[in-house]
Design a protein around this motif. Structure first.
Motif, PDB file in Angstrom:
ATOM      1  N   THR A 149     -21.177  11.666  10.575  1.00  0.00           N
ATOM      2  CA  THR A 149     -19.982  10.858  10.269  1.00  0.00           C
ATOM      3  C   THR A 149     -20.896   9.589   8.801  1.00  0.00           C
ATOM      4  O   THR A 149     -21.223   8.731   9.339  1.00  0.00           O
ATOM      5  CB  THR A 149     -19.106  10.286  10.790  1.00  0.00           C
ATOM      6  N   LEU A 150     -21.285   9.717   7.510  1.00  0.00           N
ATOM      7  CA  LEU A 150     -21.711   9.312   6.984  1.00  0.00           C
ATOM      8  C   LEU A 150     -21.024   7.768   6.169  1.00  0.00           C
ATOM      9  O   LEU A 150     -21.273   6.842   5.903  1.00  0.00           O
ATOM     10  CB  LEU A 150     -22.583   9.905   5.320  1.00  0.00           C
ATOM     11  N   CYS A 151     -19.677   8.512   5.676  1.00  0.00           N
ATOM     12  CA  CYS A 151     -18.725   7.521   5.441  1.00  0.00           C
ATOM     13  C   CYS A 151     -16.920   8.486   6.041  1.00  0.00           C
ATOM     14  O   CYS A 151     -17.076   9.457   6.002  1.00  0.00           O
ATOM     15  CB  CYS A 151     -18.982   7.811   3.907  1.00  0.00           C
ATOM     16  N   THR A 152     -16.303   6.569   6.074  1.00  0.00           N
ATOM     17  CA  THR A 152     -15.409   7.337   6.657  1.00  0.00           C
ATOM     18  C   THR A 152     -14.469   6.515   5.461  1.00  0.00           C
ATOM     19  O   THR A 152     -14.893   5.350   5.468  1.00  0.00           O
ATOM     20  CB  THR A 152     -15.116   7.077   7.826  1.00  0.00           C
ATOM     21  N   THR A 153     -13.592   7.051   4.562  1.00  0.00           N
ATOM     22  CA  THR A 153     -12.025   6.543   3.917  1.00  0.00           C
ATOM     23  C   THR A 153     -10.682   7.116   4.262  1.00  0.00           C
ATOM     24  O   THR A 153     -10.432   7.487   4.985  1.00  0.00           O
ATOM     25  CB  THR A 153     -12.557   6.943   2.484  1.00  0.00           C
ATOM     26  N   VAL A 154      -9.933   5.768   4.254  1.00  0.00           N
ATOM     27  CA  VAL A 154      -8.675   5.311   4.200  1.00  0.00           C
ATOM     28  C   VAL A 154      -7.972   5.235   3.041  1.00  0.00           C
ATOM     29  O   VAL A 154      -8.028   4.396   2.938  1.00  0.00           O
ATOM     30  CB  VAL A 154      -7.504   4.715   5.423  1.00  0.00           C
ATOM     31  N   THR A 155      -6.545   5.965   2.262  1.00  0.00           N
ATOM     32  CA  THR A 155      -6.365   5.864   1.375  1.00  0.00           C
ATOM     33  C   THR A 155      -4.863   5.723   1.479  1.00  0.00           C
ATOM     34  O   THR A 155      -3.979   6.621   1.972  1.00  0.00           O
ATOM     35  CB  THR A 155      -6.793   7.170  -0.048  1.00  0.00           C
ATOM     36  N   ASN A 156      -4.394   4.351   1.103  1.00  0.00           N
ATOM     37  CA  ASN A 156      -2.842   4.169   1.267  1.00  0.00           C
ATOM     38  C   ASN A 156      -2.145   4.518   0.040  1.00  0.00           C
ATOM     39  O   ASN A 156      -2.885   3.086  -1.113  1.00  0.00           O
ATOM     40  CB  ASN A 156      -2.494   3.014   1.879  1.00  0.00           C
ATOM     41  N   LEU A 157      -1.400   5.715  -0.649  1.00  0.00           N
ATOM     42  CA  LEU A 157      -1.207   5.813  -2.081  1.00  0.00           C
ATOM     43  C   LEU A 157      -0.586   5.482  -2.019  1.00  0.00           C
ATOM     44  O   LEU A 157       0.307   4.936  -3.945  1.00  0.00           O
ATOM     45  CB  LEU A 157      -0.851   7.940  -1.479  1.00  0.00           C
ATOM     46  N   THR A 158       0.432   4.120  -1.408  1.00  0.00           N
ATOM     47  CA  THR A 158       2.110   3.973  -1.123  1.00  0.00           C
ATOM     48  C   THR A 158       1.449   2.242  -1.581  1.00  0.00           C
ATOM     49  O   THR A 158       1.793   1.678  -3.363  1.00  0.00           O
ATOM     50  CB  THR A 158       2.650   3.398  -0.189  1.00  0.00           C
ATOM     51  N   ASP A 159       0.530   1.458  -1.174  1.00  0.00           N
ATOM     52  CA  ASP A 159      -0.466   0.873  -1.646  1.00  0.00           C
ATOM     53  C   ASP A 159      -1.316   0.521  -2.759  1.00  0.00           C
ATOM     54  O   ASP A 159      -1.540  -0.782  -3.231  1.00  0.00           O
ATOM     55  CB  ASP A 159      -0.899  -0.672  -0.267  1.00  0.00           C
ATOM     56  N   ARG A 160      -1.621   1.813  -2.957  1.00  0.00           N
ATOM     57  CA  ARG A 160      -2.929   2.091  -3.352  1.00  0.00           C
ATOM     58  C   ARG A 160      -4.650   1.354  -3.155  1.00  0.00           C
ATOM     59  O   ARG A 160      -3.915   0.870  -4.416  1.00  0.00           O
ATOM     60  CB  ARG A 160      -2.432   1.739  -5.019  1.00  0.00           C
ATOM     61  N   THR A 161      -4.601   1.649  -2.786  1.00  0.00           N
ATOM     62  CA  THR A 161      -5.982   0.854  -1.397  1.00  0.00           C
ATOM     63  C   THR A 161      -6.514   1.490  -0.967  1.00  0.00           C
ATOM     64  O   THR A 161      -5.966   3.001  -0.673  1.00  0.00           O
ATOM     65  CB  THR A 161      -5.537  -0.498  -0.976  1.00  0.00           C
TER      66      THR A 161
END
Length: 373
Positions: free
Chosen positions: A330-342
């Protein structure tokens, strides 16, 4: 040259920002990333198999059909790849073959896990799995191409910037999982469909685009929208598609590297390598079994998604470490909070950062960059 490149780092990842006219920008990007493009091409585990297959009569025919369909449907995107190859002083045909590797019916391994949630808040979370040798070459790439919506993607140099995680200025974010189709159709390459998807401006437009623009091979898109919080998983493979939209009543979904939602009948569903038992079955389905057993918190947060994606490898988790006979990490993990836009970013070495989606798509302020023109 009517283009500019700036570079900085975030969470230990290189972050390259390209601005300008399309052909000039991709030519400059090819020049700028020439060393990494060359390395990535040499490190492709499918490289020898691809060349051997396309020297056969059947392989040549499939490649010609898919390449022709791609050129006809997306000439401005094949022009991007030609410019990238020219800048890197590599043959266009080599980069095209690499970009079509999942569209020819040749075994392409497995990689990547996506999670989605739609409750009080909406989330898209993505593990990008790749060869460990690509660590240090894999990067973030922001494209400010004249006339296009700005977009930021995770990028493997030499590939059309499309087959990983992407976020555009319209507030759409998606992760992509490879689906290995055993019998492709004469349609455009999936990387080119995914690159064109980046110009969609609403959730509805994006899902409709994937329904109506087939690819030779297969991808699963886990896609969400900041304005509405809508989230869906869209499977596309060899001219077929399936859409699973989330709702507060069915709030959690996941995807790995096998077909989950298309009708499972020989006359209607494209065979994929997991269900056809072509060597990918155990790895992708094992991650799926882990995720099937997960019960999300009542309202999960960024930390919950991060723990699920990075906590441990199979058989208790989905994080990949290139240990044993697993070729990927796993080269990168991302978590996008669409509600907070982060968006939260973790690299392979556990360096982390949290950015606003607006900053992620726009790229860092120029004062923080080193520039090349």
């Amino acid at each position: 040259m009517n283009a500019r490149i700036d570079e900085t780092t975030v969470a230990g990842l290189r972050w390259v920002v390209v601005t300008g006219e399309r052909i000039a920008a991709f030519t400059l990007l090819g020049e700028y990333a020439r060393a990494s493009i060359t390395t990535v091409q040499k490190q492709l585990p499918e490289r020898e198999g691809l060349h051997a297959f396309t020297r056969s009569g059947r392989g040549r025919r499939i490649l010609a059909d898919v390449a022709t369909a791609t050129e006809q449907a997306y000439p401005h995107l094949t022009a991007e790849l030609r410019a990238l190859a020219a800048g890197a002083t590599l043959p266009y045909e080599d980069l095209l073959l690499a970009n079509l590797r999942g569209d020819l019916g040749v075994d392409d391994g497995t990689g990547c896990t996506d999670l989605a949630w739609r409750g009080t808040s909406s989330f898209i979370a993505h593990n990008e799995d790749g060869a460990p040798a690509l660590d240090g070459h894999f990067m973030l790439l922001t494209l400010h191409i004249d006339g296009d919506l700005p977009v930021t993607v995770q990028w493997y140099p030499g590939f059309l910037p499309s087959n990983t995680l992407a976020a555009n200025a319209a507030g759409l974010v998606w992760g992509i999982n490879h689906i290995q189709v055993t019998t492709p159709i004469a349609a455009p390459g999936r990387h080119f469909v995914a690159r064109r998807l980046q110009q969609c401006t609403t959730f509805t437009d994006a899902v409709d685009f994937l329904r109506t623009h087939p690819s030779a091979g297969g991808f699963a898109y886990t896609i969400g929208e900041t304005d509405t919080g809508r989230v869906a998983v869209v499977e596309t493979a060899a001219g077929r598609h399936a859409v699973r939209e989330l709702s507060p009543e069915r709030a959690f979904e996941w995807h790995t590297n096998h077909i989950r939602f298309m009708p499972n009948s020989p006359d209607r569903a494209p065979a994929d390598a997991a269900t056809a038992n072509l060597g990918q079955r155990d790895e992708s389905l094992a991650r799926g079994r882990v995720l099937e057993d997960i019960t999300p918190a009542l309202e999960p947060d960024v930390d919950w998604f991060d723990r699920v994606l990075t906590g441990s490898p199979v058989p208790t988790g989905v994080h990949r470490t290139a240990a044993g006979d697993d070729p990927l990490a796993t080269l990168c993990t991302t978590v996008t909070n669409l509600t907070d836009r982060t968006i939260f970013i973790r690299n392979r070495h556990d360096r982390t950062a949290t950015l606003s989606l607006a900053d992620f798509v726009a790229g860092p302020p120029s004062a923080e960059r080193s520039a090349t023109e």
